[in-house]
Design an enzyme around this catalytic site. Structure first.
Site, PDB file in Angstrom:
ATOM      1  CG  ASP A 208     -19.084 -40.033 -19.356  1.00  0.00           C
ATOM      2  OD1 ASP A 208     -18.360 -41.103 -19.721  1.00  0.00           O
ATOM      3  OD2 ASP A 208     -20.241 -39.497 -19.960  1.00  0.00           O
ATOM      4  CD  GLU A 272     -14.575 -40.851 -21.076  1.00  0.00           C
ATOM      5  OE1 GLU A 272     -14.640 -41.881 -21.733  1.00  0.00           O
ATOM      6  OE2 GLU A 272     -15.552 -40.283 -20.590  1.00  0.00           O
TER       7      GLU A 272
END
Length: 538
Positions: A208, A272
């Protein structure tokens, strides 16, 4: 034990990965929130699509301020989702069915309830405990102004003041304090977390905010007002901010790559990373860093042939020099669902199916977000039901509309998402009545449904991929058409994909009979309809 690779290249290189937003996939215990046992109960459904891997959003212990992306304990399962034993059972069940499992890792920030941050609040300014986070003195005569003008991605200032007068940085919600990656403790702790889950048998990690770990030295002001009033999409897409894509992130991923390579079974990580160019994206997938990074330029591109051709060409120009393969994605839990992004209604659905067929034909891996196989559009969630902190902090319309629990069966809420009981379960986000037309049960019975289309396309892709080269040749079939060819290996047939993004039929009769169609050919004419795609073996 993880399933074995079926051919010589690593499993992730050509995998179709299915993203599970755990809260909204399936609820086994009847509390209206999805859980790990709900996933286990639907593993046969996932195998039947078919997909190669599952990516699970965070299920760790968390106060759920950002629905799990605020982690209080990286080594345990939050009771709302089950137990570590439930996780182990789900993992074993997926492996038994030939599917890998990727878990979400959140290294940019913790929860404000993480023991480290609780310790930091109780400690003195300048203490070791505070150095694990980004505490700073304020500005102005009495330090009552924030250290700089940075704004939170979720809206409002990126700084919160604590009782002793210092401020701490949180690029997201105030309950998600940013870690200080210049402090060695942080890197050591996250490596230990990786080992914990690798030892349990996970096959990979989705990282993330992979571009956000380090901040520019001195943390200077952002020119032009720091984005006051921007939406989440605006803030994430400002590539030149001093808190995105700093050089130090690459040393972290080199360290993690060495760790992953020390485990058997082609363990992997995908980032990401919202970065400004394909070249910047490619830096994350150099041979000694990540295995994959999401191609968000594909996700955000309009349904336009020139735009789609540009993204394909740009992607290959970037990844080829570093020896990486592309990773394609049309949707996820942070963006408007593809059907709605492409215009909604029948038009949006036709375009979404065509774009999906293009994505599945391109070399590399593809990520499918839960509900895409059902053709779900965005849900308009009432203001009083919204839970996304981006909405609550004024950072935009919020992401709740793509996170509404899936419809499995029946004609009334909760549509099989939760088990039957004396009273219908109210799901954590309410489902609209029109979900009755999108259930897995209903679509499974309809050979012309979106689910039936997806099952056929995914099945054909699985059969074709081992027979195809990764080399891609773009074809000129007209300004409004995206067309490309993948050569067959050992002299076998090539795959040709044609996408009609225009408003008129386009001829495809010279390509033979289609293998897969997102719509139908204009009857008796050999013409591909607008907003449609087809695969041909040539």
């Amino acid at each position: 034990m993880a399933p074995a690779s079926t051919h010589s290249s690593p499993w992730w290189r050509d995998a179709v990965c299915y993203q599970i937003y755990v809260r909204s996939f399936a609820d086994a215990n009847g509390d209206g929130v999805g859980d790990l046992r709900g996933i286990t109960a639907h593993l046969d459904y996932l195998r039947s699509l078919p997909v190669d891997a599952l990516w699970l959003t965070p299920f760790y212990r968390s106060p759920q301020a950002d629905h799990g992306y605020d982690v209080a304990d990286y080594r345990d399962v939050d009771p709302i989702f089950g137990t570590l034993e439930d996780f182990d059972e789900m993992l074993a069940g997926a492996h038994d069915r030939g599917m890998r499992v990727i878990v979400d890792l959140v290294p940019n920030h913790t929860s404000s309830e993480h023991p480290w941050f609780v310790e930091a609040l109780a400690a003195e300014p300048g203490s070791h405990a505070r150095k694990r986070y980004l505490f700073r003195d304020g500005t102005g005569p009495d330090g009552s102004a924030p250290p700089n003008n940075w704004q939170s991605v979720f809206g409002g200032p990126a700084w919160t003041r604590v009782p002793d007068g210092q401020w701490y940085l949180h690029l997201f919600d105030a309950r998600q304090p940013d870690l200080n990656w210049d402090e060695p403790d942080v890197g050591d702790e996250l490596e230990s977390v990786l080992r914990f889950w690798l030892d349990r048998g996970v096959d990979g990690f989705r990282v993330d905010v992979a571009h956000g770990l380090f901040k520019e030295s001195g943390m200077p002001d952002v020119a032009g007002g720091a984005g006051v009033g921007e939406t989440l999409d605006d803030t994430m897409s400002q590539w030149d901010r001093p808190y995105w894509d700093q050089p130090g992130v690459h040393d972290v991923y080199r360290r993690w790559r060495r760790l992953l390579d020390s485990y058997p079974g082609d363990r992997m990580m995908i980032g990401e990373a919202w970065v400004g160019t394909s070249e910047a994206m490619a830096r994350y997938v150099r041979p000694d860093e990540m295995h994959q990074v999401f191609n968000f330029h594909w996700l955000s591109t309009p349904f336009s042939a020139p735009a789609l051709r540009h993204v394909i060409a740009e992607t290959y120009e970037a990844v080829s020099p570093v020896g990486a393969s592309p990773t394609w994605v049309l949707s996820n839990h942070d963006v408007v669902r593809t059907v709605s992004h492409y215009g909604g209604g029948d038009l949006g659905l036709s375009r979404a199916k065509a774009a999906m067929l293009a994505m599945l034909a391109l070399p590399g891996s593809a990520y499918v977000y839960q509900g895409e196989e059902l053709g779900l559009p965005q849900v308009e969630v009432a203001p009083e039901d919204r839970q996304d902190p981006t909405w609550l902090r004024g950072g935009g319309v919020g992401r709740d509309g793509c996170r509404v629990p899936l419809p499995w069966s029946g004609k009334t809420p909760p549509f099989g998402f939760s088990p039957d009981g004396p009273q219908p379960v109210r799901t954590w986000l309410p489902q609209p009545d029109w979900f009755r037309d999108y259930t897995v049960e209903r679509q499974s019975e309809d050979p012309f449904s979106t689910l039936s289309f997806m099952r056929f396309a995914l099945g054909e892709r699985r059969e074709l991929v081992p027979t195809l080269s990764h080399a891609l040749e773009m074809l000129d079939r007209g300004e409004d058409v995206v067309a490309f060819r993948r050569a067959g290996v050992d002299g076998g047939p090539a795959l040709v994909c044609v996408v009609n993004c225009g408003t008129a039929d386009v001829p495809v009769d010279d390509l033979g009979e289609p293998v897969v169609l997102s719509s139908t050919l204009a009857e008796g004419t050999g013409q591909l309809l607008p907003n449609s795609a087809a695969w041909f073996l040539a």
